[in-house]
Design a protein around this motif. Structure first.
Motif, mmCIF file in Angstrom:
data_model
loop_
_atom_site.group_PDB
_atom_site.id
_atom_site.type_symbol
_atom_site.label_atom_id
_atom_site.label_comp_id
_atom_site.label_asym_id
_atom_site.label_seq_id
_atom_site.Cartn_x
_atom_site.Cartn_y
_atom_site.Cartn_z
ATOM 1 N N UNK B 226 0.840 -1.204 0.000
ATOM 2 C CA UNK B 226 0.000 0.000 0.000
ATOM 3 C C UNK B 226 0.877 1.257 0.000
ATOM 4 N N UNK B 227 1.937 1.246 0.833
ATOM 5 C CA UNK B 227 2.844 2.394 0.884
ATOM 6 C C UNK B 227 3.562 2.549 -0.448
ATOM 7 N N UNK B 228 3.959 1.424 -1.032
ATOM 8 C CA UNK B 228 4.665 1.486 -2.326
ATOM 9 C C UNK B 228 3.797 2.161 -3.372
ATOM 10 N N UNK B 229 2.516 1.817 -3.407
ATOM 11 C CA UNK B 229 1.671 2.451 -4.438
ATOM 12 C C UNK B 229 1.438 3.920 -4.098
ATOM 13 N N UNK B 230 1.411 4.218 -2.789
ATOM 14 C CA UNK B 230 1.291 5.625 -2.379
ATOM 15 C C UNK B 230 2.507 6.420 -2.867
ATOM 16 N N UNK B 231 3.693 5.828 -2.704
ATOM 17 C CA UNK B 231 4.933 6.476 -3.155
ATOM 18 C C UNK B 231 4.902 6.692 -4.663
ATOM 19 N N UNK B 232 4.462 5.642 -5.368
ATOM 20 C CA UNK B 232 4.384 5.746 -6.822
ATOM 21 C C UNK B 232 3.480 6.902 -7.240
ATOM 22 N N UNK B 233 2.328 6.962 -6.614
ATOM 23 C CA UNK B 233 1.382 8.034 -6.933
ATOM 24 C C UNK B 233 1.977 9.403 -6.670
ATOM 25 N N UNK B 234 2.580 9.538 -5.513
ATOM 26 C CA UNK B 234 3.077 10.872 -5.160
ATOM 27 C C UNK B 234 4.245 11.262 -6.059
ATOM 28 N N UNK B 235 5.055 10.271 -6.484
ATOM 29 C CA UNK B 235 6.179 10.604 -7.351
ATOM 30 C C UNK B 235 5.707 11.009 -8.740
ATOM 31 N N UNK B 236 4.600 10.419 -9.171
ATOM 32 C CA UNK B 236 4.048 10.781 -10.478
ATOM 33 C C UNK B 236 3.312 12.104 -10.411
ATOM 34 N N UNK B 237 3.158 12.649 -9.219
ATOM 35 C CA UNK B 237 2.393 13.877 -9.008
ATOM 36 C C UNK B 237 0.998 13.750 -9.602
ATOM 37 N N UNK B 238 0.404 12.670 -9.280
ATOM 38 C CA UNK B 238 -0.932 12.377 -9.775
ATOM 39 C C UNK B 238 -1.931 13.441 -9.310
ATOM 40 N N UNK B 239 -2.674 14.036 -10.219
ATOM 41 C CA UNK B 239 -3.628 15.081 -9.807
ATOM 42 C C UNK B 239 -4.755 14.534 -8.931
ATOM 43 N N UNK B 240 -5.001 13.207 -8.996
ATOM 44 C CA UNK B 240 -6.078 12.626 -8.186
ATOM 45 C C UNK B 240 -5.706 12.523 -6.708
ATOM 46 N N UNK B 241 -4.474 12.922 -6.395
ATOM 47 C CA UNK B 241 -3.987 12.762 -5.024
ATOM 48 C C UNK B 241 -4.887 13.413 -3.998
ATOM 49 N N UNK B 242 -5.547 14.471 -4.385
ATOM 50 C CA UNK B 242 -6.368 15.215 -3.432
ATOM 51 C C UNK B 242 -7.440 14.330 -2.796
ATOM 52 N N UNK B 243 -7.859 13.321 -3.539
ATOM 53 C CA UNK B 243 -8.897 12.424 -3.023
ATOM 54 C C UNK B 243 -8.428 11.753 -1.726
ATOM 55 N N UNK B 244 -7.138 11.505 -1.664
ATOM 56 C CA UNK B 244 -6.613 10.797 -0.495
ATOM 57 C C UNK B 244 -6.592 11.683 0.747
ATOM 58 N N UNK B 245 -6.673 12.961 0.497
ATOM 59 C CA UNK B 245 -6.453 13.925 1.568
ATOM 60 C C UNK B 245 -7.731 14.248 2.313
#
Lengths: 255, 247
Positions: B226-245
């Motif tokens: 789960x952390x690995x995919x979180x890292x991947x997402x954040x490194x890609x600067x995925x715009x959908x990140x806000x959903x997690x917040x």
């Protein structure tokens, strides 16, 4: 605050440096006392040695102490103590050790071979110069993260006030010899704590006549109560201003 | 318990934290994660008052920390690298730290005994190995039974036996309803010790919720995945990140 000071002093006294400095001062004083019986000659010789050595040792010791003690500072900053108290305990510990070294080193020979007002003045000037250069060294230390750089700045400050400044003043006096310069040179003296100490001492020794017209002018100014009060006040400013600014920087510094 | 509000921190031109907001509540245990240089240690040092924020304020128990230093008596802090005065002996170090908090007399010396530090109290601090220093740091953090425990990479450099001792101690403390904040790169350890995950990337909170929620959102069974995919997402600067917040 007192607790912090206690531990800071405990740490500083354990370093061999304090003992070596005291012994060195003691040795110098004993040697000078052996050379002459005349108190004013003794104080003059001690003065010349002191004006060079004390600022140098104070500046270097304060800088190295600040950086060697960074662990202690960091440890204390995470404790429920005030930042200003951490800073004050450090600078006071340094000043206490430097002053103690002078008092023991010069004081013991004085007790044995006698002293007069001039030697006591000398001791006072020595302690004042220790404080002035320690607080300037602390200012250099809190302004940079690099120990070598801070030592470099402290050394430059010492070289400037002990060597370069006098040269600049002489050059100026020589260049403007046709103008009345008494007040200007008096003001220039105030801009250098080492010179200020030297002049106060020379006035005490009553050899100002050797310094010609300017000397007489100085004697007139420093000889009366007003002159002594003003010059001591300026010396205190020299101690307080750098200490104040280093404390302000310390309050905002990241560790 | 701890409320971090609109913190900005620059080191020269480098912006480490930018408009950073976070809440830590008592009774919870937080895993503070993020790649190297993401601002974890800076954040901890700001809470401790060792680093002064460029802007913003931290509140501990509803009091701003810039006003009074007394809140630090609530905190037990174990630094990443414990640096101590070189000239003093270990027993002097402990005596000094006790002296700094004179009102707290109820000492927790369990770790001192468990780590065997009481046998080497006469050793000077500069003779200690990195691991022993780490044990000293841990013992000091727990010494005053603090309400808030901040542990910066607590098990780095410890031998396996000591790691187990420390983990047990952390879990006990957590059960007693205190606030525990841990940073670490050892994910299995974080999963064991904490129930709340905070993931920081480039000075911003990317994820802030319970570990169960993290697994659900990422669709991964295992914490490390789960952390690995979180890292991947954040490194890609995925715009959908806000959903997690959404905490």
């Amino acid at each position: 605050m007192l607790k912090l000071l206690k531990y800071a002093l405990y740490d500083i006294i354990q370093s061999r440096f304090a003992i070596l400095y005291t012994l060195f001062m003691l040795l110098v004083a004993i040697a000078v006392y052996q050379v002459s019986e005349d108190m004013s000659k003794v104080s003059l010789s001690l003065l010349n040695i002191m004006l060079m050595i004390v600022p140098l040792i104070s500046a270097i010791f304060a800088t190295t102490h600040f950086f060697n003690n960074l662990e202690f500072t960091e440890l204390m900053l995470a404790q429920p103590v005030k930042r200003s108290h951490v800073f004050l305990s450090q600078i006071i510990a340094v000043v206490v050790v430097l002053s103690l070294a002078l008092i023991l080193g010069f004081g013991v020979p004085m007790l044995i071979w006698g002293s007069d007002m001039t030697v006591l003045t000398l001791l006072g000037i020595g302690i004042s110069l220790s404080i002035v250069f320690a607080s300037m060294a602390f200012l250099a230390s809190v302004s940079t993260r690099d120990k070598a750089k801070a030592i470099g700045i402290s050394l430059s400050i010492w070289i400037y006030f002990s060597l370069i400044y006098d040269g600049l003043v002489l050059y100026m006096i020589y260049s403007f010899a046709d103008y009345p310069l008494e007040k200007v040179t008096l003001a220039l003296t105030f801009l250098n704590p080492v010179d200020l100490g030297r002049i106060i001492m020379l006035m005490q020794l009553d050899i100002s006549a050797l310094m010609g017209y300017t000397g007489a002018f100085f004697a007139d100014f420093f000889g009366n109560i007003k002159g002594i009060v003003i010059s001591s006040g300026i010396l205190i400013l020299w101690m307080a201003i750098p200490a104040y600014f280093s404390m302000r920087r310390f309050a905002k510094k990241d560790f | 318990m701890i409320s971090i509000q609109h913190i900005h921190k620059n080191f020269g031109k480098l912006k480490v934290l930018e408009d950073f907001n976070l809440e830590f509540k008592s009774g919870k245990s937080y895993a503070l994660m993020g790649p190297n240089g993401s601002g974890k240690t800076t954040l901890i040092k700001i809470i401790l008052g060792m680093v002064i924020p460029t802007q913003g304020e931290v509140w501990v128990k509803d009091k701003p920390i810039s006003q009074s230093e007394s809140y630090r008596s609530l905190i037990g802090y174990m630094p990443q690298i414990g640096r101590y005065p070189e000239n003093i002996k270990m027993k002097q170090l402990f005596a000094m730290m006790k002296d700094m908090r004179p009102t707290q007399k109820d000492y927790d010396e369990e770790l001192i005994e468990a780590f065997g530090l009481n046998m080497i109290m006469d050793k000077a601090m500069h003779t200690l190995s990195g691991g022993t220093r780490q044990k000293v740091s841990a013992a000091l953090a727990f010494l005053f039974r603090p309400e808030i425990l901040i542990l910066d990479e607590p098990t780095a450099g410890l031998d396996p036996i000591s790691v187990e001792i420390l983990k047990t101690k952390i879990m006990q403390t957590r059960e007693s309803g205190k606030l525990v904040i841990i940073t670490s790169h050892i994910l299995s350890e974080l999963e064991e010790l904490t129930n709340h995950a905070i993931y920081i990337h480039e000075g911003k909170v990317v994820f802030n919720d319970s570990i169960a929620e993290l697994k659900e959102i990422t669709g991964k069974e295992r914490f490390s995945a789960a952390i690995a995919s979180l890292m991947e997402w954040s490194l890609k600067k995925n715009p959908d990140l806000k959903i997690l917040n959404h905490a």
